[in-house]
Enzyme design. Structure first.
Site, PDB file in Angstrom:
ATOM      1  N   ASP A  30     -25.821 -16.205  57.402  1.00  9.93           N
ATOM      2  CA  ASP A  30     -26.505 -16.738  58.581  1.00  9.93           C
ATOM      3  C   ASP A  30     -26.605 -15.631  59.635  1.00  9.93           C
ATOM      4  OD1 ASP A  30     -26.925 -19.901  59.816  1.00  9.93           O
ATOM      5  OD2 ASP A  30     -26.889 -18.210  61.215  1.00  9.93           O
ATOM      6  N   ILE A  31     -27.771 -15.533  60.250  1.00 11.11           N
ATOM      7  CA  ILE A  31     -28.028 -14.469  61.227  1.00 11.11           C
ATOM      8  C   ILE A  31     -27.199 -14.665  62.498  1.00 11.11           C
ATOM      9  CG2 ILE A  31     -29.982 -15.501  62.496  1.00 11.11           C
ATOM     10  CD1 ILE A  31     -31.476 -12.827  61.997  1.00 11.11           C
ATOM     11  N   ASN A  87     -27.879 -30.072  57.965  1.00  9.78           N
ATOM     12  CA  ASN A  87     -28.508 -30.725  59.105  1.00  9.78           C
ATOM     13  C   ASN A  87     -29.837 -31.307  58.639  1.00  9.78           C
ATOM     14  OD1 ASN A  87     -26.501 -29.973  61.034  1.00  9.78           O
ATOM     15  ND2 ASN A  87     -27.376 -27.916  61.102  1.00  9.78           N
ATOM     16  N   VAL A  96     -34.654 -25.112  60.930  1.00 10.97           N
ATOM     17  CA  VAL A  96     -35.502 -24.561  59.868  1.00 10.97           C
ATOM     18  C   VAL A  96     -35.776 -25.664  58.845  1.00 10.97           C
ATOM     19  CG1 VAL A  96     -35.731 -22.807  58.084  1.00 10.97           C
ATOM     20  CG2 VAL A  96     -34.531 -22.255  60.210  1.00 10.97           C
ATOM     21  N   HIS A 100     -31.412 -26.399  53.452  1.00  5.23           N
ATOM     22  CA  HIS A 100     -30.357 -25.395  53.309  1.00  5.23           C
ATOM     23  C   HIS A 100     -29.004 -26.023  53.547  1.00  5.23           C
ATOM     24  CE1 HIS A 100     -31.835 -25.345  57.469  1.00  5.23           C
ATOM     25  NE2 HIS A 100     -30.596 -25.033  57.842  1.00  5.23           N
TER      26      HIS A 100
HETATM   27  P1  AMP Z   1     -30.337 -25.608  60.983  1.00  7.41           P
HETATM   28  O1  AMP Z   1     -31.796 -25.743  60.631  1.00  7.41           O
HETATM   29  O2  AMP Z   1     -29.984 -26.287  62.293  1.00  7.41           O
HETATM   30  O3  AMP Z   1     -29.419 -26.066  59.897  1.00  7.41           O
HETATM   31  O4  AMP Z   1     -30.018 -24.080  61.267  1.00  7.41           O
HETATM   32  C1  AMP Z   1     -30.750 -23.028  60.715  1.00  7.41           C
HETATM   33  C2  AMP Z   1     -29.832 -21.848  60.573  1.00  7.41           C
HETATM   34  O5  AMP Z   1     -30.597 -20.762  60.090  1.00  7.41           O
HETATM   35  C3  AMP Z   1     -29.160 -21.374  61.874  1.00  7.41           C
HETATM   36  O6  AMP Z   1     -27.741 -21.338  61.692  1.00  7.41           O
HETATM   37  C4  AMP Z   1     -29.747 -19.987  62.099  1.00  7.41           C
HETATM   38  O7  AMP Z   1     -28.818 -19.071  62.674  1.00  7.41           O
HETATM   39  C5  AMP Z   1     -30.139 -19.584  60.681  1.00  7.41           C
HETATM   40  N1  AMP Z   1     -31.221 -18.604  60.589  1.00  7.41           N
HETATM   41  C6  AMP Z   1     -32.430 -18.653  61.201  1.00  7.41           C
HETATM   42  N2  AMP Z   1     -33.183 -17.597  60.872  1.00  7.41           N
HETATM   43  C7  AMP Z   1     -32.432 -16.847  60.021  1.00  7.41           C
HETATM   44  C8  AMP Z   1     -32.643 -15.628  59.323  1.00  7.41           C
HETATM   45  N3  AMP Z   1     -33.806 -14.946  59.438  1.00  7.41           N
HETATM   46  N4  AMP Z   1     -31.649 -15.139  58.545  1.00  7.41           N
HETATM   47  C9  AMP Z   1     -30.492 -15.811  58.428  1.00  7.41           C
HETATM   48  N5  AMP Z   1     -30.224 -16.981  59.065  1.00  7.41           N
HETATM   49  C10 AMP Z   1     -31.178 -17.485  59.847  1.00  7.41           C
END
Ligand code: AMP
Ligand code: ZN
Length: 111
Positions: A30-31, A87, A96, A100
Site C-alpha cells: 500500500d502506498i 472496504n 478504489v 482489494h
Molecule cells: P480503500 O479503497 O479504502 O480500501 O483504500 C484503497 C487503498 O489503496 C488505500 O489504502 C490507498 O493508500 C491504496 N492505494 C491507492 N493508490 C495506490 C497505489 N498507486 N499504490 C499502492 N496503493 C495505493
C-alpha cells in the site's frame, strides 16, 4: 479498465512494489501504509467491489484466501498475527473501486 488505478498497476502502466503475483492475482505494498506490513491483494479481473462477486468467482475467492495466507507467511506475520479486511462501498470508505483485500500486520493493531 484504463481509468482504474489498480488495473493500471496490473498492466504495468503504473509502478507498484509487487510482493506476490500469479495467473489470477497481484499483491503489492500500500502506498500509504497503516502498519509495518500493509499489502493489497487484487484479482487481475476488474471486479469493482465485494458486492460484485458472483458464483462464477467461487474459485477465485478461494484462491485469494490462500494467496493471503501465503503472503502473510512470506511477510513474516503468520505467527505474530495480522488482519485481513475489505472496504465495500461509501460507508466503509472504499476509495478504489477494484476489489482489494488489505493485509495488515507487523505491530499490535488494536481493536
Ligand atoms: P480503500 O479503497 O479504502 O480500501 O483504500 C484503497 C487503498 O489503496 C488505500 O489504502 C490507498 O493508500 C491504496 N492505494 C491507492 N493508490 C495506490 C497505489 N498507486 N499504490 C499502492 N496503493 C495505493
Ligand atoms: Zn480495475
Amino acid at each position: 479498465m484504463t481509468d482504474c488505478i489498480f488495473c493500471r498497476i496490473i498492466d504495468g502502466t503504473i509502478p507498484a512494489d509487487v510482493v506476490y503475483q500469479d495467473e489470477k492475482v497481484l499483491a503489492f505494498k500500500d502506498i500509504k501504509p497503516a502498519a509495518p506490513v500493509h499489502i493489497l491483494l487484487v484479482p487481475r479481473e476488474h471486479i469493482p467491489s465485494y458486492n460484485d462477486l458472483e458464483a462464477r468467482h467461487s474459485e477465485l475467492i478461494g484462491h485469494m484466501a490462500l494467496a493471503l495466507n501465503k503472503i502473510a507467511a512470506e511477510q513474516g506475520v503468520a505467527e505474530t498475527g495480522y488482519r485481513i479486511l475489505v472496504n465495500c462501498g461509501p460507508d466503509a470508505g472504499q476509495i478504489v473501486y477494484h476489489l482489494h483485500y488489505h493485509l495488515l500486520g507487523g505491530k499490535p493493531l488494536g481493536s
